[in-house]
Scaffold this active site. Sequence first.
Site, PDB file in Angstrom:
ATOM      1  N   LYS A  80      -5.028   4.327 -21.996  1.00  0.00           N
ATOM      2  CA  LYS A  80      -4.485   4.281 -23.362  1.00  0.00           C
ATOM      3  C   LYS A  80      -4.698   5.581 -24.140  1.00  0.00           C
ATOM      4  O   LYS A  80      -3.853   5.975 -24.923  1.00  0.00           O
ATOM      5  CB  LYS A  80      -5.093   3.111 -24.142  1.00  0.00           C
ATOM      6  CG  LYS A  80      -4.629   1.737 -23.656  1.00  0.00           C
ATOM      7  CD  LYS A  80      -5.186   0.661 -24.576  1.00  0.00           C
ATOM      8  CE  LYS A  80      -4.875  -0.727 -24.074  1.00  0.00           C
ATOM      9  NZ  LYS A  80      -5.302  -1.777 -25.008  1.00  0.00           N
ATOM     10  N   ASP A 100      -1.288  -2.791 -30.313  1.00  0.00           N
ATOM     11  CA  ASP A 100      -2.492  -3.619 -30.499  1.00  0.00           C
ATOM     12  C   ASP A 100      -2.761  -3.848 -31.992  1.00  0.00           C
ATOM     13  O   ASP A 100      -3.094  -4.967 -32.399  1.00  0.00           O
ATOM     14  CB  ASP A 100      -3.722  -2.947 -29.874  1.00  0.00           C
ATOM     15  CG  ASP A 100      -3.744  -3.076 -28.349  1.00  0.00           C
ATOM     16  OD1 ASP A 100      -3.120  -4.019 -27.816  1.00  0.00           O
ATOM     17  OD2 ASP A 100      -4.382  -2.226 -27.694  1.00  0.00           O
TER      18      ASP A 100
END
Length: 311
Positions: free
Chosen positions: A94, A130
């Site tokens: 990420k 997210d």
Amino acid sequence: MTASIVYTAADLAEKGEVFRDLTFDGERCPARLAVFGDPVAHSKSPQMHNAALQVQGKDCQYVRILVRPEELEEALHNLHSARFLGVNLTIPHKQAALKFVDEIDPDAQLMGAINTVAVQEEKLIGYNTDGPGFAAAIKEKFGVELKTLRILILGGGGGAGRAIAVQCAISQCPMIFVANRTLDKAESLSAEIEQSLQVAITPMSLSPQALADTPFEVDLIINATPLGMKPDDPSPLPDSVARLLTQDHLVYDTVYSGGTTALIRQAQAAGVRHANGRSMLLHQGAISYEHWFSEEAPLETMRAALRAVMG
Ligand code: NAP
């Protein structure tokens, strides 16, 4: 059905020919979406996204691809020639992927990580779903807007904690405490957010002494540590502090791996409304889908698919 197979970064080379002739339920159905991770076999994203692709009649499927850290740059580069629409990124990619995409959504830049890449013409665009997925989960589970809540994040030094802290700051939450085992990380995150968004954040340690009075000042307590992923993990909230919970509090545990975490047990004992991370998983996936297709994701189909694989 190919959802349980794990492909490799090498499969993306040679214009990704491996993915062209795949079938799904007996029909030719090329893979044009994937999750990159290391490990990746555990990911439930294929089941969730394939259900959505099927119900919306898209003639493509979503697969798992094992991508080692040293393969990430080339794997992303190969998405164009393999005719992929995009990918999700999971551990450990990420943060590293930020330097391998052409454009980064400004909120994702501040979150310091991307979990979604969309292939748009010649470019790779990075997003973080997210944070917005968390905000949508809070709305869904507790019926309140994130922006109205005073927040305590336990474990703000990690990837999920940082995304949530930035999302809370973007939402202009009236009060944000970031507690972390390593205080330095909470302090530098707070300073960075204050500088970029002019929103005040209070950094603190995760110790019982530091947390002692905080529950009186917050509405929502979030676990963003991995504590709870293993059945015998302790809660990140010391028992002495959990005893201060009242029925006005809300507790959100980002852990979604099944079972009842110690934090959720504390919430249950105090009669506090609570939710686990499955709703965040669902909403981050739905928002990724919307980045790839620019149309609303079939949320209920994705929810049912997750329920079917996670129980
Ligand atoms: P990560 O980057 O490894 O997070 C590490 C964070 O947890 C740091 O703040 C770390 O503190 C803290 N921590 C780790 N072990 C600890 C311990 N024993 N005691 C106290 N603090 C501890 O992990 P992540 O990727 O952010 O994931 C964190 C959690 O979020 C996981 O449970 C993951 O499943 C969940 N998650 C859920 C979703 C969803 O969609 N529901 C999405 C992403 C992540 P230090 O800084 O002191 O090391």
